[in-house]
Design a protein around this motif. Structure first.
Motif, PDB file in Angstrom:
ATOM      1  N   ASP A   1      93.793  81.324  20.663  1.00 55.39           N
ATOM      2  CA  ASP A   1      92.603  82.015  20.191  1.00 55.39           C
ATOM      3  C   ASP A   1      91.886  81.884  19.059  1.00 55.39           C
ATOM      4  N   ASN A   2      90.818  81.948  19.178  1.00 49.07           N
ATOM      5  CA  ASN A   2      89.830  81.507  18.013  1.00 49.07           C
ATOM      6  C   ASN A   2      89.946  79.903  17.620  1.00 49.07           C
ATOM      7  N   LEU A   3      90.132  78.978  18.458  1.00 48.37           N
ATOM      8  CA  LEU A   3      90.653  77.572  17.751  1.00 48.37           C
ATOM      9  C   LEU A   3      88.968  77.341  17.397  1.00 48.37           C
ATOM     10  N   PRO A   4      88.940  76.618  16.486  1.00 50.76           N
ATOM     11  CA  PRO A   4      87.602  75.812  16.072  1.00 50.76           C
ATOM     12  C   PRO A   4      87.232  75.212  16.846  1.00 50.76           C
ATOM     13  N   LEU A   5      86.179  75.030  17.403  1.00 51.12           N
ATOM     14  CA  LEU A   5      85.644  74.268  18.651  1.00 51.12           C
ATOM     15  C   LEU A   5      85.714  72.715  18.391  1.00 51.12           C
ATOM     16  N   LEU A   6      85.646  72.410  17.249  1.00 46.37           N
ATOM     17  CA  LEU A   6      85.783  70.943  16.933  1.00 46.37           C
ATOM     18  C   LEU A   6      87.150  70.361  17.417  1.00 46.37           C
ATOM     19  N   LEU A   7      88.016  71.374  17.365  1.00 47.68           N
ATOM     20  CA  LEU A   7      89.412  70.959  17.686  1.00 47.68           C
ATOM     21  C   LEU A   7      89.690  70.886  19.158  1.00 47.68           C
ATOM     22  N   LEU A   8      88.845  71.448  19.927  1.00 45.88           N
ATOM     23  CA  LEU A   8      89.022  71.568  21.517  1.00 45.88           C
ATOM     24  C   LEU A   8      89.677  70.393  22.137  1.00 45.88           C
ATOM     25  N   ASN A   9      88.881  69.249  22.003  1.00 49.71           N
ATOM     26  CA  ASN A   9      89.300  67.993  22.452  1.00 49.71           C
ATOM     27  C   ASN A   9      90.601  67.423  22.083  1.00 49.71           C
ATOM     28  N   ARG A  10      90.944  67.772  20.851  1.00 43.63           N
ATOM     29  CA  ARG A  10      92.002  67.346  20.251  1.00 43.63           C
ATOM     30  C   ARG A  10      93.093  68.199  20.789  1.00 43.63           C
ATOM     31  N   LEU A  11      93.035  69.495  21.241  1.00 45.89           N
ATOM     32  CA  LEU A  11      94.117  70.116  21.842  1.00 45.89           C
ATOM     33  C   LEU A  11      94.228  69.791  23.406  1.00 45.89           C
ATOM     34  N   LEU A  12      93.322  69.489  23.775  1.00 44.23           N
ATOM     35  CA  LEU A  12      93.541  69.127  25.443  1.00 44.23           C
ATOM     36  C   LEU A  12      94.370  67.623  25.466  1.00 44.23           C
ATOM     37  N   ASP A  13      94.058  66.845  24.588  1.00 41.70           N
ATOM     38  CA  ASP A  13      94.691  65.553  24.406  1.00 41.70           C
ATOM     39  C   ASP A  13      96.087  65.442  23.745  1.00 41.70           C
ATOM     40  N   THR A  14      96.585  66.558  23.348  1.00 44.95           N
ATOM     41  CA  THR A  14      97.681  66.652  22.367  1.00 44.95           C
ATOM     42  C   THR A  14      99.008  66.774  23.546  1.00 44.95           C
ATOM     43  N   GLU A  15      99.989  65.873  23.556  1.00 48.48           N
ATOM     44  CA  GLU A  15     101.192  65.733  24.236  1.00 48.48           C
ATOM     45  C   GLU A  15     101.967  67.106  23.945  1.00 48.48           C
ATOM     46  N   PRO A  16     102.762  67.870  24.812  1.00 48.13           N
ATOM     47  CA  PRO A  16     103.641  69.060  24.503  1.00 48.13           C
ATOM     48  C   PRO A  16     104.798  68.460  23.527  1.00 48.13           C
ATOM     49  N   ALA A  17     105.561  69.545  23.034  1.00 47.36           N
ATOM     50  CA  ALA A  17     106.633  69.042  22.348  1.00 47.36           C
ATOM     51  C   ALA A  17     107.533  68.666  23.216  1.00 47.36           C
ATOM     52  N   GLU A  18     108.497  67.792  22.612  1.00 49.29           N
ATOM     53  CA  GLU A  18     109.582  67.323  23.453  1.00 49.29           C
ATOM     54  C   GLU A  18     110.363  68.129  23.982  1.00 49.29           C
ATOM     55  N   GLY A  19     110.582  68.039  25.113  1.00 48.62           N
ATOM     56  CA  GLY A  19     111.252  69.220  25.882  1.00 48.62           C
ATOM     57  C   GLY A  19     110.760  70.605  26.232  1.00 48.62           C
ATOM     58  N   ALA A  20     109.334  70.607  26.006  1.00 50.52           N
ATOM     59  CA  ALA A  20     108.665  71.633  26.147  1.00 50.52           C
ATOM     60  C   ALA A  20     108.203  71.700  27.434  1.00 50.52           C
ATOM     61  N   ASP A  21     107.985  72.888  28.146  1.00 53.39           N
ATOM     62  CA  ASP A  21     107.282  73.060  29.552  1.00 53.39           C
ATOM     63  C   ASP A  21     105.943  73.261  29.271  1.00 53.39           C
ATOM     64  N   GLY A  22     105.284  73.219  28.125  1.00 54.74           N
ATOM     65  CA  GLY A  22     103.748  73.797  28.084  1.00 54.74           C
ATOM     66  C   GLY A  22     102.838  73.012  28.857  1.00 54.74           C
ATOM     67  N   ASP A  23     103.170  71.634  29.239  1.00 53.57           N
ATOM     68  CA  ASP A  23     101.971  70.743  29.640  1.00 53.57           C
ATOM     69  C   ASP A  23     101.964  71.159  31.320  1.00 53.57           C
ATOM     70  N   ASP A  24     103.020  71.874  31.703  1.00 53.65           N
ATOM     71  CA  ASP A  24     102.595  72.485  33.156  1.00 53.65           C
ATOM     72  C   ASP A  24     102.100  73.788  33.084  1.00 53.65           C
ATOM     73  N   ARG A  25     101.739  74.391  32.078  1.00 54.83           N
ATOM     74  CA  ARG A  25     101.322  75.710  32.040  1.00 54.83           C
ATOM     75  C   ARG A  25      99.804  75.854  32.267  1.00 54.83           C
ATOM     76  N   PRO A  26      99.254  76.762  32.888  1.00 56.40           N
ATOM     77  CA  PRO A  26      97.745  76.812  32.664  1.00 56.40           C
ATOM     78  C   PRO A  26      97.281  77.311  31.047  1.00 56.40           C
ATOM     79  N   LEU A  27      96.041  76.815  30.663  1.00 58.40           N
ATOM     80  CA  LEU A  27      95.735  77.039  29.411  1.00 58.40           C
ATOM     81  C   LEU A  27      94.888  78.242  29.298  1.00 58.40           C
ATOM     82  N   ALA A  28      94.718  79.227  28.444  1.00 60.63           N
ATOM     83  CA  ALA A  28      93.889  80.241  28.215  1.00 60.63           C
ATOM     84  C   ALA A  28      93.399  79.965  26.718  1.00 60.63           C
ATOM     85  N   ILE A  29      92.154  79.937  26.404  1.00 65.16           N
ATOM     86  CA  ILE A  29      91.619  79.612  25.181  1.00 65.16           C
ATOM     87  C   ILE A  29      90.483  80.787  24.838  1.00 65.16           C
ATOM     88  N   GLY A  30      90.839  81.549  23.644  1.00 62.92           N
ATOM     89  CA  GLY A  30      89.887  82.911  23.351  1.00 62.92           C
ATOM     90  C   GLY A  30      88.760  82.163  22.479  1.00 62.92           C
TER      91      GLY A  30
END
Length: 306
Positions: free
Chosen positions: A36-65
Motif C-alpha cells: 500500500d502507498n508504494l512510491p511510484l518510482l519504486l514500482l518497477n523495482r518491486l516488480l523486478d525484485t526476486e522473492p525471499a529465499e524459500g518464500a512463495d510470494g513470487d507465485d501470488r497475485p499482487l495488489a498495489i494500493g
C-alpha cells in the motif's frame, strides 16, 4: 529473475474513505501479496525484485494500493506507466477504482472524526471535491469500478471475495467484527457475543486512549479471571458451529463481538478470534465498526468496581 509476467497485478485506487483498506485486507486474506502507498518510482523495482529465499510470494497475485497521498502521485503519469508495463513488458495489470458519493464520504469522515488528507484545515467536502478531480484519469482508465456508497465494509469485503477468490469458496464467507452496544447492535450479525463481562480498560487512565489492538490493553483484558475459560469456551463454540453452518449451505456468517464503546474489549476479542480461525484454516475478514470513535465516559456508564 523478475515477477512472472502472467501473474495478475491489481492496482487498487479511488476516493479516500471509499474502502481501499478493506479491499487490500480482503485480498491479503485471499492470499494476495499486498503493498500500500508504494512510491511510484519504486514500482518497477518491486516488480523486478526476486522473492525471499524459500518464500512463495513470487507465485501470488499482487495488489498495489495507490491514491492521492501516494508519493509522486500523478494520475495521468500512472496511466502511462500502466500502459507501458502492460504493452512493453507484458504484465497483466488491472485497475480497481473505488467510488463513493461525496455526501456519504463526508458522513464517514464526520462519523470517524478523521480529517480528509487533502483538507487538513478545511471542511472534508473541499478535499473530496479536489481528490475527485485528481483521480478522474484513473477512474476513466479503470477496468473495474465499485461504488461503495450503499455498501458496508462487510458487503464490500464479500464483493471482493466473490470477484477475486479464483474459485468458489467451499464454506461460508466469514466476517468477524467488533462494535459498541452504545451505538447499537449490527443488524447483519449472525452470532452476537457480549464482552462486557470482562473488566473495562476505559476506566484505567493510562489505557483509555488505546484500543484492543494495543499490547498493554490486551494484557489488561486477558488478566481478568474469567477471560481464559470464557474465551476457550467461545472459541470451541464457534469452531463447532462453523462446519454446521457450511453443511446447511449458509453463504455468509458474521460473528459480532460487542462491548460498551467498541474500542477495547470487543476489538481485542475479535482480533483473537480471527487469529484462532486463521489457524484453523478459515479466512475471516475483520472489521472494527466503532474503533475510530473517541472515548466517552457517558457511553461507558458508571465505573464498575474493580
Amino acid at each position: 529473475m523478475s515477477r512472472h509476467r502472467s501473474q495478475p497485478i491489481l492496482l487498487v485506487t479511488g476516493m479516500s474513505g471509499a474502502g481501499k483498506s478493506t479491499v487490500l485486507r480482503t485480498l491479503e486474506d485471499l492470499g494476495w501479496e499486498v503493498v500500500d502507498n508504494l512510491p511510484l518510482l519504486l514500482l518497477n523495482r518491486l516488480l523486478d525484485t526476486e522473492p525471499a529465499e524459500g518464500a512463495d510470494g513470487d507465485d501470488r497475485p499482487l495488489a498495489i494500493g495507490i491514491g492521492a497521498r501516494t508519493r509522486g502521485f500523478d494520475a495521468d503519469s500512472i496511466v502511462r506507466r500502466i500502459k507501458k508495463l502492460r504493452d512493453d513488458r507484458g504484465y497483466d495489470i488491472g485497475t480497481l477504482y473505488l467510488d463513493c458519493s461525496g455526501a456519504e464520504l463526508a458522513r464517514r469522515y464526520n462519523e470517524t472524526r478523521r480529517r480528509h488528507p487533502l483538507a487538513q484545515d478545511r471542511p472534508a467536502g473541499q478535499g473530496i471535491t479536489r481528490e475527485r478531480e485528481l483521480l478522474e484519469p484513473l477512474r476513466r482508465w479503470a477496468n473495474r469500478l465499485i461504488d461503495t456508497t450503499a455498501l458496508t465494509a462487510n458487503d464490500l469485503a464479500q464483493n471482493i471475495r466473490e470477484a477475486f477468490s479464483g474459485e468458489r469458496p467451499s464454506g461460508p464467507v466469514l466476517s468477524v467484527m467488533s462494535f459498541g452496544f452504545a451505538r447499537g447492535v449490527p443488524a447483519n450479525a449472525d452470532l452476537v457475543l457480549d464482552m462486557r463481562f470482562l473488566r473495562n480498560p476505559h476506566w484505567v487512565d493510562a489505557l483509555r486512549p488505546g484500543t484492543g489492538r494495543d499490547a498493554d490493553v490486551a494484557a489488561y483484558i486477558a488478566d481478568d479471571p474469567a477471560y481464559a475459560d470464557a474465551l476457550e469456551r467461545i472459541e470451541g463454540l464457534i469452531l463447532t458451529l462453523l462446519p454446521r453452518y457450511a453443511a446447511e449451505g449458509k453463504s455468509y456468517v458474521t460473528l459480532a463481538f460487542g462491548c460498551t464503546g467498541g474500542r477495547h474489549r470487543s476489538v481485542h476479542v475479535a482480533e483473537r478470534i480471527a487469529g484462532v480461525l486463521r489457524d484453523a484454516g478459515f479466512s475471516p475478514t475483520v472489521t472494527h465498526r466503532d474503533l475510530q470513535t473517541a472515548p466517552q465516559d457517558s457511553l461507558e456508564g458508571p465505573q464498575a468496581a474493580r
